[in-house]
Design an enzyme around this catalytic site. Sequence first.
Site, PDB file in Angstrom:
ATOM      1  N   CYS A 190     -14.183   5.180  13.733  1.00 56.92           N
ATOM      2  CA  CYS A 190     -14.245   4.966  15.181  1.00 56.92           C
ATOM      3  C   CYS A 190     -13.378   5.989  15.913  1.00 56.92           C
ATOM      4  O   CYS A 190     -12.278   6.323  15.471  1.00 56.92           O
ATOM      5  CB  CYS A 190     -13.755   3.546  15.477  1.00 56.92           C
ATOM      6  SG  CYS A 190     -13.337   3.193  17.189  1.00 56.92           S
TER       7      CYS A 190
ATOM      8  N   CYS B 276       0.834  -1.196   0.000  1.00 52.49           N
ATOM      9  CA  CYS B 276       0.000   0.000   0.000  1.00 52.49           C
ATOM     10  C   CYS B 276       0.870   1.248   0.000  1.00 52.49           C
ATOM     11  O   CYS B 276       2.045   1.205   0.379  1.00 52.49           O
ATOM     12  CB  CYS B 276      -0.885  -0.030   1.242  1.00 52.49           C
ATOM     13  SG  CYS B 276      -1.870   1.449   1.516  1.00 52.49           S
TER      14      CYS B 276
ATOM     15  N   CYS C 210     -19.130   3.805  16.107  1.00 53.57           N
ATOM     16  CA  CYS C 210     -19.303   2.362  15.964  1.00 53.57           C
ATOM     17  C   CYS C 210     -20.767   1.954  16.109  1.00 53.57           C
ATOM     18  O   CYS C 210     -21.234   1.031  15.435  1.00 53.57           O
ATOM     19  CB  CYS C 210     -18.456   1.622  16.996  1.00 53.57           C
ATOM     20  SG  CYS C 210     -16.683   1.594  16.636  1.00 53.57           S
TER      21      CYS C 210
ATOM     22  N   ARG D 285       1.906   5.072 -15.480  1.00 50.64           N
ATOM     23  CA  ARG D 285       0.562   4.930 -14.930  1.00 50.64           C
ATOM     24  C   ARG D 285      -0.483   5.601 -15.801  1.00 50.64           C
ATOM     25  O   ARG D 285      -1.639   5.164 -15.849  1.00 50.64           O
ATOM     26  CB  ARG D 285       0.539   5.462 -13.496  1.00 50.64           C
ATOM     27  CG  ARG D 285       1.251   4.515 -12.536  1.00 50.64           C
ATOM     28  CD  ARG D 285       1.347   5.020 -11.141  1.00 50.64           C
ATOM     29  NE  ARG D 285       1.802   3.955 -10.231  1.00 50.64           N
ATOM     30  CZ  ARG D 285       2.221   4.143  -8.995  1.00 50.64           C
ATOM     31  NH1 ARG D 285       2.232   5.378  -8.483  1.00 50.64           N
ATOM     32  NH2 ARG D 285       2.612   3.130  -8.249  1.00 50.64           N
TER      33      ARG D 285
ATOM     34  N   HIS E 114       5.139   4.900   2.552  1.00 46.55           N
ATOM     35  CA  HIS E 114       5.478   6.012   3.453  1.00 46.55           C
ATOM     36  C   HIS E 114       6.380   5.526   4.589  1.00 46.55           C
ATOM     37  O   HIS E 114       7.359   6.183   4.956  1.00 46.55           O
ATOM     38  CB  HIS E 114       4.214   6.630   4.050  1.00 46.55           C
ATOM     39  CG  HIS E 114       3.344   7.331   3.057  1.00 46.55           C
ATOM     40  ND1 HIS E 114       3.850   8.003   1.965  1.00 46.55           N
ATOM     41  CD2 HIS E 114       1.989   7.474   2.994  1.00 46.55           C
ATOM     42  CE1 HIS E 114       2.848   8.515   1.276  1.00 46.55           C
ATOM     43  NE2 HIS E 114       1.715   8.214   1.872  1.00 46.55           N
TER      44      HIS E 114
ATOM     45  N   GLU F 233      -2.827  -5.234   3.817  1.00 47.90           N
ATOM     46  CA  GLU F 233      -3.715  -5.742   2.768  1.00 47.90           C
ATOM     47  C   GLU F 233      -3.346  -7.199   2.495  1.00 47.90           C
ATOM     48  O   GLU F 233      -2.300  -7.482   1.920  1.00 47.90           O
ATOM     49  CB  GLU F 233      -3.545  -4.909   1.488  1.00 47.90           C
ATOM     50  CG  GLU F 233      -3.794  -3.425   1.682  1.00 47.90           C
ATOM     51  CD  GLU F 233      -3.434  -2.581   0.465  1.00 47.90           C
ATOM     52  OE1 GLU F 233      -3.580  -1.350   0.552  1.00 47.90           O
ATOM     53  OE2 GLU F 233      -3.001  -3.149  -0.572  1.00 47.90           O
TER      54      GLU F 233
ATOM     55  N   THR G  95       0.624   3.517   2.127  1.00 50.92           N
ATOM     56  CA  THR G  95       1.002   3.700   3.523  1.00 50.92           C
ATOM     57  C   THR G  95       2.283   2.933   3.842  1.00 50.92           C
ATOM     58  O   THR G  95       3.176   3.433   4.533  1.00 50.92           O
ATOM     59  CB  THR G  95      -0.135   3.232   4.455  1.00 50.92           C
ATOM     60  OG1 THR G  95      -1.303   3.997   4.181  1.00 50.92           O
ATOM     61  CG2 THR G  95       0.243   3.406   5.915  1.00 50.92           C
TER      62      THR G  95
ATOM     63  N   LEU H 292     -10.035  11.355  -1.461  1.00 50.01           N
ATOM     64  CA  LEU H 292      -9.365  10.273  -0.746  1.00 50.01           C
ATOM     65  C   LEU H 292      -7.884  10.576  -0.541  1.00 50.01           C
ATOM     66  O   LEU H 292      -7.272  10.114   0.417  1.00 50.01           O
ATOM     67  CB  LEU H 292      -9.509   8.953  -1.507  1.00 50.01           C
ATOM     68  CG  LEU H 292      -8.862   7.738  -0.849  1.00 50.01           C
ATOM     69  CD1 LEU H 292      -9.668   7.272   0.347  1.00 50.01           C
ATOM     70  CD2 LEU H 292      -8.697   6.584  -1.844  1.00 50.01           C
ATOM     71  N   GLY H 293      -7.287  11.363  -1.448  1.00 50.47           N
ATOM     72  CA  GLY H 293      -5.870  11.688  -1.350  1.00 50.47           C
ATOM     73  C   GLY H 293      -5.536  12.348  -0.021  1.00 50.47           C
ATOM     74  O   GLY H 293      -6.323  13.134   0.509  1.00 50.47           O
TER      75      GLY H 293
ATOM     76  N   ILE I  41     -13.155  11.222   2.375  1.00 48.16           N
ATOM     77  CA  ILE I  41     -13.239   9.759   2.370  1.00 48.16           C
ATOM     78  C   ILE I  41     -12.049   9.170   3.125  1.00 48.16           C
ATOM     79  O   ILE I  41     -10.900   9.526   2.845  1.00 48.16           O
ATOM     80  CB  ILE I  41     -13.243   9.197   0.937  1.00 48.16           C
ATOM     81  CG1 ILE I  41     -14.307   9.893   0.073  1.00 48.16           C
ATOM     82  CG2 ILE I  41     -13.449   7.686   0.955  1.00 48.16           C
ATOM     83  CD1 ILE I  41     -15.724   9.661   0.500  1.00 48.16           C
TER      84      ILE I  41
END
Length: 350
Positions: free
Chosen positions: A115, A46, A107, A208, A51, A72, A48, A270-271, A295
């Site tokens: 959460c 991912c 939740c 890409r 990073h 993932e 993440t 989402l970015g 998001i």
Amino acid sequence: MVKLPENMKAIVKDGPHYGAKMMTVDVPKDLGAHEVLVKVKAVSICGTDLHIWLWNEWAKKHINVPQILGHEFAGEVVAVGSEVSLVKIGDFVSSETHIPCGHCKQCRTGNMHVCQNLKILGVDMNGAFAEYVKVPEIVLWKNDPSIPSIWASVQEPLGNAIHTIFTEDVAGKNVLVTGAGPIGLLAIGVLKTAGAAKIIVSEINEYRRNLAKEIGADVTVNPKNQSLVDIVKKETDGDGADVLIEMSGNPQALHDGLASLTNAGRASLLGVYDKDVQINLNDLVIFKAIRIYGITGRKMFETWYKGAELLKNKKLDLSKIITHVLDFDDYEKGFKLMEEGKCGKVVLKL
């Protein structure tokens, strides 16, 4: 009960520096009453994880080392806690990576993904870049056996794309996607299945950008040497895009994306941005009556149902989006591909 080994291989962020190491660590053994041990079959890398690999400013603030990376995955349940009821040994599973507390307001009102006491697998605790991973049963998702483990391992980021896209209907809409990284590429595939009229993709990376076209983008734009706003207006008869799907985390992409939207359009963001972003709210949002959605993660488990059905019924083909499948031991090659942007989704198989 499967006899478990004492040790396992794991990719560990062993210190505050670039990269990570393959290490031998203990297999998690002490399961809580509602915890499950999964033998990992496939894990995907991912942004993440990248990073953390690069040890950027975000990672320095959020990661405690040493820690196993990754979140993932797909695998097989090999041990369960004394009160586990949602899965059993032998089940083929993937996992939500937002781990909720189960008792806060969010939740209890259908918003576990935000959460108040949220923990994230591979960020706040040891992750899935290992032969075995321990997770609470509440986050596990039973996979249909017909879905290959390689594909099943990317349902978490696929859920990000689905959540971003389906905050409102996209059928018959002209959609602009800014950023064709792995989740942006997944978004293109989902938009095709959802009946988007025209898909315009903005991406500076040539590899890409070409991959976006191959997956189904109708128009691709290099915003470094082309005016995104002008091209979007031209492709939409001067109206602008109906929907902005912002995946890049780039402030200029956000600005140009909002500027490319038609009046009363919708933006789903989402970015994640490195620092505070300045935009002209009056001209780009308020006077245009733009609806903006922030998001994060996936709707638990609404987006999982949608993604699983798309895969199970062969409505979404991930074969072009997953560009590299590597052996677990070749993880350094996978991270290098991610760092250079010469890939779509990269999956490591065990």
